[in-house]
Motif scaffolding. Structure first.
Motif, PDB file in Angstrom:
ATOM      1  N   LEU A  21      58.864   1.734  30.895  1.00 44.85           N
ATOM      2  CA  LEU A  21      57.815   0.722  30.763  1.00 44.85           C
ATOM      3  C   LEU A  21      57.472   0.197  32.135  1.00 44.85           C
ATOM      4  O   LEU A  21      58.324  -0.339  32.843  1.00 44.85           O
ATOM      5  N   LYS A  34      53.232   7.910  30.132  1.00 48.74           N
ATOM      6  CA  LYS A  34      51.881   7.776  29.584  1.00 48.74           C
ATOM      7  C   LYS A  34      50.991   8.904  30.089  1.00 48.74           C
ATOM      8  O   LYS A  34      50.204   9.500  29.353  1.00 48.74           O
ATOM      9  N   PHE A  40      48.663  15.664  26.004  1.00 49.48           N
ATOM     10  CA  PHE A  40      48.712  16.226  24.643  1.00 49.48           C
ATOM     11  C   PHE A  40      47.970  15.385  23.651  1.00 49.48           C
ATOM     12  O   PHE A  40      47.894  15.739  22.485  1.00 49.48           O
ATOM     13  N   GLY A  41      47.459  14.283  24.103  1.00 46.45           N
ATOM     14  CA  GLY A  41      46.686  13.440  23.211  1.00 46.45           C
ATOM     15  C   GLY A  41      45.449  14.183  22.735  1.00 46.45           C
ATOM     16  O   GLY A  41      44.995  13.979  21.618  1.00 46.45           O
ATOM     17  N   ILE A  46      48.031  21.402  23.795  1.00 47.54           N
ATOM     18  CA  ILE A  46      49.305  21.958  23.315  1.00 47.54           C
ATOM     19  C   ILE A  46      49.134  23.402  22.929  1.00 47.54           C
ATOM     20  O   ILE A  46      49.939  24.259  23.293  1.00 47.54           O
ATOM     21  N   TYR A  47      48.101  23.684  22.142  1.00 51.62           N
ATOM     22  CA  TYR A  47      47.879  25.053  21.699  1.00 51.62           C
ATOM     23  C   TYR A  47      47.720  25.982  22.884  1.00 51.62           C
ATOM     24  O   TYR A  47      48.233  27.106  22.889  1.00 51.62           O
ATOM     25  N   ALA A 122      60.625  17.482  15.638  1.00 51.86           N
ATOM     26  CA  ALA A 122      59.521  17.287  14.698  1.00 51.86           C
ATOM     27  C   ALA A 122      59.769  18.070  13.408  1.00 51.86           C
ATOM     28  O   ALA A 122      59.576  17.554  12.306  1.00 51.86           O
ATOM     29  N   ILE A 126      59.985  16.151   9.903  1.00 48.62           N
ATOM     30  CA  ILE A 126      58.636  16.044   9.348  1.00 48.62           C
ATOM     31  C   ILE A 126      58.674  15.678   7.856  1.00 48.62           C
ATOM     32  O   ILE A 126      57.823  14.923   7.373  1.00 48.62           O
ATOM     33  N   ARG A 133      55.022   8.602   4.201  1.00 53.13           N
ATOM     34  CA  ARG A 133      53.583   8.442   3.981  1.00 53.13           C
ATOM     35  C   ARG A 133      53.263   8.306   2.507  1.00 53.13           C
ATOM     36  O   ARG A 133      52.415   7.506   2.104  1.00 53.13           O
ATOM     37  N   TYR A 136      54.219   4.924   1.291  1.00 54.11           N
ATOM     38  CA  TYR A 136      53.245   3.944   1.773  1.00 54.11           C
ATOM     39  C   TYR A 136      51.968   3.986   0.933  1.00 54.11           C
ATOM     40  O   TYR A 136      51.418   2.957   0.560  1.00 54.11           O
TER      41      TYR A 136
ATOM     42  N   LYS B  34      52.075  19.038  16.107  1.00 50.20           N
ATOM     43  CA  LYS B  34      50.762  18.421  16.270  1.00 50.20           C
ATOM     44  C   LYS B  34      50.750  17.026  15.632  1.00 50.20           C
ATOM     45  O   LYS B  34      50.218  16.073  16.184  1.00 50.20           O
ATOM     46  N   ASP B  35      51.360  16.984  14.478  1.00 49.48           N
ATOM     47  CA  ASP B  35      51.424  15.748  13.702  1.00 49.48           C
ATOM     48  C   ASP B  35      52.194  14.672  14.466  1.00 49.48           C
ATOM     49  O   ASP B  35      51.759  13.517  14.571  1.00 49.48           O
ATOM     50  N   ILE B  36      53.322  15.060  15.011  1.00 51.32           N
ATOM     51  CA  ILE B  36      54.137  14.108  15.764  1.00 51.32           C
ATOM     52  C   ILE B  36      53.410  13.658  17.024  1.00 51.32           C
ATOM     53  O   ILE B  36      53.359  12.472  17.348  1.00 51.32           O
ATOM     54  N   LEU B  37      52.856  14.615  17.726  1.00 49.03           N
ATOM     55  CA  LEU B  37      52.192  14.264  18.982  1.00 49.03           C
ATOM     56  C   LEU B  37      50.974  13.389  18.753  1.00 49.03           C
ATOM     57  O   LEU B  37      50.596  12.596  19.608  1.00 49.03           O
ATOM     58  N   ARG B  39      50.864  10.946  17.034  1.00 48.28           N
ATOM     59  CA  ARG B  39      51.387   9.568  17.079  1.00 48.28           C
ATOM     60  C   ARG B  39      51.203   8.924  18.444  1.00 48.28           C
ATOM     61  O   ARG B  39      51.114   7.719  18.576  1.00 48.28           O
ATOM     62  N   PHE B  40      51.215   9.764  19.495  1.00 52.17           N
ATOM     63  CA  PHE B  40      51.167   9.205  20.849  1.00 52.17           C
ATOM     64  C   PHE B  40      49.841   9.455  21.513  1.00 52.17           C
ATOM     65  O   PHE B  40      49.631   9.040  22.642  1.00 52.17           O
ATOM     66  N   GLY B  41      48.989  10.149  20.813  1.00 50.10           N
ATOM     67  CA  GLY B  41      47.670  10.394  21.361  1.00 50.10           C
ATOM     68  C   GLY B  41      46.936   9.087  21.552  1.00 50.10           C
ATOM     69  O   GLY B  41      46.131   8.945  22.466  1.00 50.10           O
ATOM     70  N   ASP B  42      47.228   8.128  20.722  1.00 47.21           N
ATOM     71  CA  ASP B  42      46.516   6.861  20.833  1.00 47.21           C
ATOM     72  C   ASP B  42      47.125   5.996  21.921  1.00 47.21           C
ATOM     73  O   ASP B  42      48.167   6.302  22.488  1.00 47.21           O
ATOM     74  N   LYS B  43      46.465   4.916  22.200  1.00 43.69           N
ATOM     75  CA  LYS B  43      46.780   4.156  23.402  1.00 43.69           C
ATOM     76  C   LYS B  43      48.033   3.289  23.288  1.00 43.69           C
ATOM     77  O   LYS B  43      48.713   3.043  24.275  1.00 43.69           O
ATOM     78  N   TRP B  44      48.358   2.828  22.095  1.00 40.08           N
ATOM     79  CA  TRP B  44      49.373   1.778  21.999  1.00 40.08           C
ATOM     80  C   TRP B  44      50.682   2.148  21.328  1.00 40.08           C
ATOM     81  O   TRP B  44      51.659   1.407  21.399  1.00 40.08           O
ATOM     82  N   ILE B  46      53.102   4.395  21.870  1.00 39.33           N
ATOM     83  CA  ILE B  46      54.299   4.545  22.711  1.00 39.33           C
ATOM     84  C   ILE B  46      54.813   3.193  23.158  1.00 39.33           C
ATOM     85  O   ILE B  46      56.005   2.907  23.069  1.00 39.33           O
ATOM     86  N   TYR B  47      53.901   2.365  23.667  1.00 38.45           N
ATOM     87  CA  TYR B  47      54.322   1.061  24.145  1.00 38.45           C
ATOM     88  C   TYR B  47      54.984   0.264  23.033  1.00 38.45           C
ATOM     89  O   TYR B  47      55.973  -0.430  23.242  1.00 38.45           O
ATOM     90  N   ARG B  80      50.560  -0.647  11.605  1.00 42.73           N
ATOM     91  CA  ARG B  80      50.346  -0.102  10.262  1.00 42.73           C
ATOM     92  C   ARG B  80      50.589   1.413  10.233  1.00 42.73           C
ATOM     93  O   ARG B  80      51.224   1.934   9.338  1.00 42.73           O
TER      94      ARG B  80
END
Lengths: 146, 146
Positions: A21, A34, A40-41, A46-47, A122, A126, A133, A136, B34-37, B39-44, B46-47, B80
């Motif tokens: 951090l 980051k 990979f975002g 990745i592919y 993963a 998974i 999910r 939820y 892909k599914d796991i990654l 999760r971190f593609g977005d900005k917040w 990881i933090y 969420r």
DNA sequence: TCACCTAGTAACATGGAAGTAACTAAAGTT
DNA sequence: AACTTTAGTTACTTCCATGTTACTAGGTGA
């Protein structure tokens, strides 16, 4: 004894997190994790790395055919940004018709190994995530009924 | 002897990649990595995970204050989706004013460990990547001069 | 002469992620 | 009666990644 062991582990993790951090000023600019994860975002990096990891050297259209669904433009954009970061190298042969070969650099291969480790985790987890999910979704439905 | 060792390693990697790369039909739906990654593609995300990893339990506003720059809305959205995937648990205490405590689930802690491993690699190699970027920028400049 | 090949680039359209600001409930405080 | 607090929600806007289509050079084969 066991308690302190667990406690020490926890402290070690906290230390690591503190290093990862970044300070408030750095948060936008240089945070390495980051920065790496931003690779990979996007949808195709990745592919691209995985496909190049399989085959050593590939030409543009070979890559395009092996990466299902990628458009010419997006493959170009993806390759450029990977090249920019030194993960992929681009060899141009000035023939006609032109020939360009892409391959992973040693840096890219190192990253590939890290990716595969993450992939192992993963795959192991998974199912738990998919279950979560579903749980939820069910909760959501119930909440909406009220 | 050495050659076959290296060759075997290579084959093992190729096998792993094959398992990670999904078939053409699956590529959109279930590819775990892909599914796991994602999760971190977005900005917040990881933090959020790192911050929760440091502190065990945190209330909404404590999180908001520790994650520099996040808005209420984005923190809500991020939490969420992490909750949906079973990475974060949400404890509501029906008091007034309301109290909600967030913490990592065991699954989330496992992911945290993977993230920290990746962070270690990132820290070791970030300099190489930054150098590569500089080299690329120089090349670009030269190309534009022609 | 015409279409075809490779490895792209340029111009434009679009959807979803991110951000901003205002609003809410329910009770306690002044 | 008005203000504060917590943990959000709603509505709206902005922006960027992604995608689509058309276009390019320079030679080859029909």
């Amino acid at each position: 004894m066991e308690v302190t062991k667990v406690e020490n582990q926890r402290l070690a993790i906290q230390k690591k997190i503190d290093k990862v951090l970044c300070s408030k000023e750095e948060i936008e600019s240089c945070c390495p994790i980051k920065d790496i994860l931003a690779r990979f975002g996007d949808k195709w990096s990745i592919y691209t790395i995985l496909t190049l990891g399989k085959e050593e050297k590939l030409r543009f259209n070979e890559l395009k055919n092996q990466i299902n669904g990628v458009s010419q433009r997006m493959l170009t954009v993806t390759l450029r940004s990977l090249e920019e970061d030194g993960l992929v190298s681009r060899q141009v042969y000035p023939e006609i018709p032109p020939r360009v070969e892409y391959s992973l650099t040693p840096l890219g291969q190192g990253l590939l190994l890290q990716l595969l480790q993450l992939a192992d985790w993963a795959k192991l987890n998974i199912d738990q995530i998919l279950e979560a999910r579903e749980r939820y979704a069910k909760k959501e439905k119930q909440a909406q009924l009220t």
